[in-house]
Design an enzyme around this catalytic site. Structure first.
Site, PDB file in Angstrom:
ATOM      1  N   HIS A   1       0.914  -1.265  -0.163  1.00 47.97           N
ATOM      2  CA  HIS A   1      -0.143   0.052  -0.004  1.00 47.97           C
ATOM      3  C   HIS A   1       0.862   1.165  -0.194  1.00 47.97           C
ATOM      4  CE1 HIS A   1      -3.722   2.259   1.745  1.00 47.97           C
ATOM      5  NE2 HIS A   1      -2.688   2.940   2.105  1.00 47.97           N
TER       6      HIS A   1
ATOM      7  N   HIS B   1       1.617   5.080  -0.679  1.00 50.31           N
ATOM      8  CA  HIS B   1       1.328   6.617  -1.138  1.00 50.31           C
ATOM      9  C   HIS B   1       2.383   7.162  -2.084  1.00 50.31           C
ATOM     10  CE1 HIS B   1      -2.181   7.164   1.573  1.00 50.31           C
ATOM     11  NE2 HIS B   1      -1.731   5.974   2.031  1.00 50.31           N
TER      12      HIS B   1
ATOM     13  N   CYS C   1      -3.904  10.852   4.693  1.00 44.73           N
ATOM     14  CA  CYS C   1      -3.943  10.553   5.861  1.00 44.73           C
ATOM     15  C   CYS C   1      -4.079  11.896   6.825  1.00 44.73           C
ATOM     16  CB  CYS C   1      -3.173   9.863   6.550  1.00 44.73           C
ATOM     17  SG  CYS C   1      -3.027   9.420   8.158  1.00 44.73           S
TER      18      CYS C   1
ATOM     19  N   ASN D   1      -3.158   7.527  -1.777  1.00 43.22           N
ATOM     20  CA  ASN D   1      -2.822   6.208  -2.297  1.00 43.22           C
ATOM     21  C   ASN D   1      -2.223   6.216  -3.738  1.00 43.22           C
ATOM     22  OD1 ASN D   1      -3.789   2.732  -2.304  1.00 43.22           O
ATOM     23  ND2 ASN D   1      -1.780   3.575  -1.596  1.00 43.22           N
TER      24      ASN D   1
END
Length: 280
Positions: free
Chosen positions: A180, A182, A213, A222
């Site tokens: 995952h 970003h 976030c 992301n």
């Protein structure tokens, strides 16, 4: 495209339509919503309504994010069959994001896990691979079906991602891992390619690169799903995802938000289409 600013809260109907468009593109998994405190995240106060609206949609799995037991119970009550929870490899981030220590967060969690701050933390700086491996191993031992390794602030490069993945692969089977990334520093695709070369085949992404976030100031969303699919197509990897339909989904939500797409692929292909049409 009209980029006028719209109201901050996205209506439930728009969220549901976006989910339908994403499913129609061929994506096998769409994280539908998050069961978090409406006080702290009013954008997600309609989680129950979203789940009700997509109850009969077939063709994809719809996991939801739950930060604690209260959220987990609400998700299950709303019909969720998969939940994702997040533990951090950074002690400071764990306390600021979910208000508990790493050890306390591990006590809470089971089933599906997402580990944040796997290479860097907005508070502590660089995070040791051994810390990430420790959290991943604990979650694996609990019986988690999938552990997603998240570079929450997007500072990772292949140079830091490789040792992190090597440490985790020593204690967790590769088929249980996802990544995952970003794209804050434009490194997400290179990090994904590195992960693929190390045997990981599950990748989290966000249509048009939306998101971010609130506890990681300056971090972008992301990696854009369109960019990941374009890269995989170029590698000859079969995804069963229709890039054109995926771009329609991205265009839909970006128009509503009044912002340009964060996907370089979508931006380039849209410009190419416009240029081609102007010559006809």
């Amino acid at each position: 495209m009209d980029y006028k600013m719209r109201r901050d809260i996205v209506p439930t109907a728009v969220k549901v339509e976006l989910i339908k468009l994403l499913v129609s593109s061929g994506l096998p998994v769409v994280e539908a919503t998050s069961f978090v405190s409406p006080k702290w995240v009013p954008q997600l106060a309609d989680a129950k309504d979203v789940m009700e609206a997509i109850r009969n949609i077939e063709g994809a799995r719809f996991p939801v994010l739950t930060p604690n037991l209260k959220g987990f119970e609400a998700a299950v009550t709303s019909g969720a069959r998969e939940v994702a929870i997040f533990a951090s490899a950074s002690e400071s981030f764990s306390k600021s994001n979910i208000n508990c220590s790493i050890e306390d967060s591990l006590i809470r969690y089971h089933d599906v896990a997402y580990i944040s701050c796997v290479v860097g933390c907005p508070v502590e700086g660089m995070v040791l691979p051994s810390k990430v491996a420790y959290v991943a191993e604990q979650l694996c031992d609990m019986g988690c079906s999938e552990i997603s390794l998240g570079d929450t602030i997007g500072v990772g490069t292949p140079g830091t991602v490789i040792p992190m993945l090597e440490a985790v692969l020593d204690v967790v089977p590769v088929d249980k891992l996802a990544v995952h990334f970003h794209d804050t520093y434009g490194q997400a695709l290179s990090n994904i390619l590195t992960s693929l070369q190390m045997g990981i085949s599950t990748v989290d992404s966000s249509v048009s690169g939306l998101g971010g976030c609130p506890y990681a100031k300056g971090a972008s969303g992301n990696v854009a799903t369109e960019d990941v699919v374009y890269m995989l197509n170029g590698l000859g990897v079969k995804t069963n995802v229709d890039l054109g339909k995926l771009m329609i989904a991205g265009d839909f939500i970006c128009k509503h938000l009044g912002r340009p797409s964060g996907s370089k692929t979508a931006t380039a292909l849209n410009k190419t289409t416009i240029a081609h049409a102007s010559k006809l």
